[in-house]
Motif scaffolding. Sequence first.
Motif, PDB file in Angstrom:
ATOM      1  N   TYR A   1      21.640  26.577  87.558  1.00 29.21           N
ATOM      2  CA  TYR A   1      21.303  26.945  88.927  1.00 29.21           C
ATOM      3  C   TYR A   1      22.379  26.481  89.909  1.00 29.21           C
ATOM      4  CZ  TYR A   1      16.539  27.867  87.346  1.00 29.21           C
ATOM      5  OH  TYR A   1      15.432  28.374  86.705  1.00 29.21           O
ATOM      6  N   ALA A   2      22.575  27.261  90.934  1.00 30.70           N
ATOM      7  CA  ALA A   2      23.368  26.805  92.071  1.00 30.70           C
ATOM      8  C   ALA A   2      22.608  25.689  92.773  1.00 30.70           C
ATOM      9  CB  ALA A   2      23.619  27.958  93.038  1.00 30.70           C
ATOM     10  N   ASP A   3      23.328  24.756  93.316  1.00 24.28           N
ATOM     11  CA  ASP A   3      22.687  23.621  93.987  1.00 24.28           C
ATOM     12  C   ASP A   3      21.798  24.080  95.139  1.00 24.28           C
ATOM     13  OD1 ASP A   3      25.493  21.292  93.674  1.00 24.28           O
ATOM     14  OD2 ASP A   3      23.883  21.839  92.282  1.00 24.28           O
ATOM     15  N   SER A   4      22.184  25.164  95.777  1.00 34.16           N
ATOM     16  CA  SER A   4      21.450  25.631  96.955  1.00 34.16           C
ATOM     17  C   SER A   4      20.048  26.129  96.632  1.00 34.16           C
ATOM     18  CB  SER A   4      22.237  26.743  97.650  1.00 34.16           C
ATOM     19  OG  SER A   4      22.466  27.824  96.759  1.00 34.16           O
ATOM     20  N   VAL A   5      19.772  26.446  95.373  1.00 34.77           N
ATOM     21  CA  VAL A   5      18.450  26.977  95.013  1.00 34.77           C
ATOM     22  C   VAL A   5      17.724  26.094  94.010  1.00 34.77           C
ATOM     23  CG1 VAL A   5      19.304  29.314  95.427  1.00 34.77           C
ATOM     24  CG2 VAL A   5      19.222  28.419  93.071  1.00 34.77           C
ATOM     25  N   LYS A   6      18.386  25.063  93.534  1.00 36.61           N
ATOM     26  CA  LYS A   6      17.779  24.204  92.510  1.00 36.61           C
ATOM     27  C   LYS A   6      16.483  23.593  93.034  1.00 36.61           C
ATOM     28  CE  LYS A   6      20.935  22.303  90.155  1.00 36.61           C
ATOM     29  NZ  LYS A   6      22.044  21.417  89.713  1.00 36.61           N
ATOM     30  N   GLY A   7      15.439  23.667  92.232  1.00 36.62           N
ATOM     31  CA  GLY A   7      14.145  23.131  92.625  1.00 36.62           C
ATOM     32  C   GLY A   7      13.275  24.112  93.379  1.00 36.62           C
ATOM     33  N   ARG A   8      13.854  25.222  93.824  1.00 39.86           N
ATOM     34  CA  ARG A   8      13.088  26.239  94.556  1.00 39.86           C
ATOM     35  C   ARG A   8      12.992  27.552  93.791  1.00 39.86           C
ATOM     36  NH1 ARG A   8      14.948  28.247  99.157  1.00 39.86           N
ATOM     37  NH2 ARG A   8      17.174  27.931  98.646  1.00 39.86           N
ATOM     38  N   PHE A   9      14.028  27.897  93.068  1.00 36.83           N
ATOM     39  CA  PHE A   9      14.081  29.155  92.319  1.00 36.83           C
ATOM     40  C   PHE A   9      13.937  28.858  90.826  1.00 36.83           C
ATOM     41  CE2 PHE A   9      16.865  31.880  95.410  1.00 36.83           C
ATOM     42  CZ  PHE A   9      16.022  31.546  96.449  1.00 36.83           C
ATOM     43  N   THR A  10      13.312  29.801  90.118  1.00 34.63           N
ATOM     44  CA  THR A  10      13.193  29.698  88.670  1.00 34.63           C
ATOM     45  C   THR A  10      13.511  31.044  88.048  1.00 34.63           C
ATOM     46  OG1 THR A  10      11.445  28.023  88.866  1.00 34.63           O
ATOM     47  CG2 THR A  10      11.678  29.132  86.739  1.00 34.63           C
ATOM     48  N   MET A  11      14.460  31.026  87.129  1.00 36.03           N
ATOM     49  CA  MET A  11      14.796  32.250  86.402  1.00 36.03           C
ATOM     50  C   MET A  11      14.182  32.194  85.017  1.00 36.03           C
ATOM     51  SD  MET A  11      18.508  33.951  85.620  1.00 36.03           S
ATOM     52  CE  MET A  11      18.627  35.648  85.002  1.00 36.03           C
ATOM     53  N   SER A  12      13.673  33.324  84.570  1.00 38.63           N
ATOM     54  CA  SER A  12      13.110  33.424  83.232  1.00 38.63           C
ATOM     55  C   SER A  12      13.411  34.811  82.679  1.00 38.63           C
ATOM     56  CB  SER A  12      11.599  33.171  83.260  1.00 38.63           C
ATOM     57  OG  SER A  12      10.950  34.124  84.075  1.00 38.63           O
ATOM     58  N   ARG A  13      13.142  34.982  81.399  1.00 41.66           N
ATOM     59  CA  ARG A  13      13.356  36.283  80.782  1.00 41.66           C
ATOM     60  C   ARG A  13      12.284  36.545  79.738  1.00 41.66           C
ATOM     61  NH1 ARG A  13      19.157  36.446  78.488  1.00 41.66           N
ATOM     62  NH2 ARG A  13      18.481  38.488  77.696  1.00 41.66           N
ATOM     63  N   ASP A  14      12.026  37.830  79.548  1.00 44.23           N
ATOM     64  CA  ASP A  14      11.104  38.278  78.513  1.00 44.23           C
ATOM     65  C   ASP A  14      11.862  39.309  77.689  1.00 44.23           C
ATOM     66  OD1 ASP A  14       9.156  39.457  76.942  1.00 44.23           O
ATOM     67  OD2 ASP A  14       7.634  39.371  78.503  1.00 44.23           O
ATOM     68  N   ASN A  15      12.378  38.879  76.561  1.00 47.57           N
ATOM     69  CA  ASN A  15      13.197  39.786  75.747  1.00 47.57           C
ATOM     70  C   ASN A  15      12.377  40.935  75.160  1.00 47.57           C
ATOM     71  OD1 ASN A  15      15.533  38.393  76.313  1.00 47.57           O
ATOM     72  ND2 ASN A  15      15.519  37.228  74.401  1.00 47.57           N
ATOM     73  N   ALA A  16      11.096  40.741  75.003  1.00 53.09           N
ATOM     74  CA  ALA A  16      10.249  41.825  74.505  1.00 53.09           C
ATOM     75  C   ALA A  16      10.110  42.943  75.536  1.00 53.09           C
ATOM     76  CB  ALA A  16       8.877  41.284  74.137  1.00 53.09           C
ATOM     77  N   LYS A  17      10.254  42.587  76.800  1.00 56.57           N
ATOM     78  CA  LYS A  17      10.133  43.567  77.882  1.00 56.57           C
ATOM     79  C   LYS A  17      11.478  43.948  78.486  1.00 56.57           C
ATOM     80  CE  LYS A  17       5.451  42.214  79.248  1.00 56.57           C
ATOM     81  NZ  LYS A  17       4.576  41.757  80.360  1.00 56.57           N
ATOM     82  N   ASN A  18      12.562  43.388  77.943  1.00 55.33           N
ATOM     83  CA  ASN A  18      13.907  43.674  78.466  1.00 55.33           C
ATOM     84  C   ASN A  18      13.999  43.407  79.962  1.00 55.33           C
ATOM     85  OD1 ASN A  18      14.520  44.461  75.893  1.00 55.33           O
ATOM     86  ND2 ASN A  18      14.843  46.626  76.378  1.00 55.33           N
ATOM     87  N   THR A  19      13.436  42.289  80.369  1.00 54.71           N
ATOM     88  CA  THR A  19      13.346  42.003  81.800  1.00 54.71           C
ATOM     89  C   THR A  19      13.643  40.530  82.074  1.00 54.71           C
ATOM     90  OG1 THR A  19      11.675  43.733  82.072  1.00 54.71           O
ATOM     91  CG2 THR A  19      11.830  42.100  83.828  1.00 54.71           C
ATOM     92  N   VAL A  20      14.345  40.295  83.173  1.00 48.66           N
ATOM     93  CA  VAL A  20      14.494  38.950  83.691  1.00 48.66           C
ATOM     94  C   VAL A  20      13.803  38.873  85.039  1.00 48.66           C
ATOM     95  CG1 VAL A  20      16.636  38.408  82.478  1.00 48.66           C
ATOM     96  CG2 VAL A  20      16.733  39.432  84.759  1.00 48.66           C
ATOM     97  N   TYR A  21      13.447  37.645  85.391  1.00 52.43           N
ATOM     98  CA  TYR A  21      12.721  37.419  86.626  1.00 52.43           C
ATOM     99  C   TYR A  21      13.395  36.307  87.424  1.00 52.43           C
ATOM    100  CZ  TYR A  21       9.188  39.791  83.819  1.00 52.43           C
ATOM    101  OH  TYR A  21       8.520  40.679  83.016  1.00 52.43           O
ATOM    102  N   LEU A  22      13.195  36.379  88.724  1.00 51.97           N
ATOM    103  CA  LEU A  22      13.634  35.296  89.593  1.00 51.97           C
ATOM    104  C   LEU A  22      12.481  34.967  90.525  1.00 51.97           C
ATOM    105  CD1 LEU A  22      15.878  33.375  90.460  1.00 51.97           C
ATOM    106  CD2 LEU A  22      16.589  35.100  92.138  1.00 51.97           C
ATOM    107  N   GLN A  23      11.827  33.848  90.256  1.00 48.76           N
ATOM    108  CA  GLN A  23      10.752  33.377  91.126  1.00 48.76           C
ATOM    109  C   GLN A  23      11.387  32.528  92.222  1.00 48.76           C
ATOM    110  OE1 GLN A  23       7.336  33.986  91.057  1.00 48.76           O
ATOM    111  NE2 GLN A  23       7.357  32.911  93.023  1.00 48.76           N
TER     112      GLN A  23
END
Length: 121
Positions: A60-82
């Motif tokens: 993570y970039a320092d500017s978003v650490k602790g606030r943003f969360t990235m995840s992925r679902d390879n079964a759905k071919n999708t990444v997410y950014l919360q």
Amino acid sequence: QVQLVESGGGLVQTGGSLRLSCAASGGTFSRYAMAWFRQTPGKEREFVVAISWSGNYTNYADSVKGRFTMSRDNAKNTVYLQMNSLKSEDTATYYCAAADILSRSGTYDYWGQGTQVTVSS
């Protein structure tokens, strides 16, 4: 050739949350490291976060650490950014990108068209 399509952007108040999605097609999604970048007019593209092909490693970039969360679902071919606790400085067009090798630089092979996130006070 991999196609990436982002969605989930919009207008949110300061302190609010949004979840971005990036759907991939046309390639072997699970082999790629994925990343989110953002850009505002007149400024250079900025690294936000990257995730390994397995999802076990994120950077993570320092500017978003602790606030943003990235995840992925390879079964759905999708990444997410919360994105939580959004600030006005998070306002930007957000792009997802794919590459064989995870990095913080913009040297990714495939890019989406972007989705706008606007944070208002």
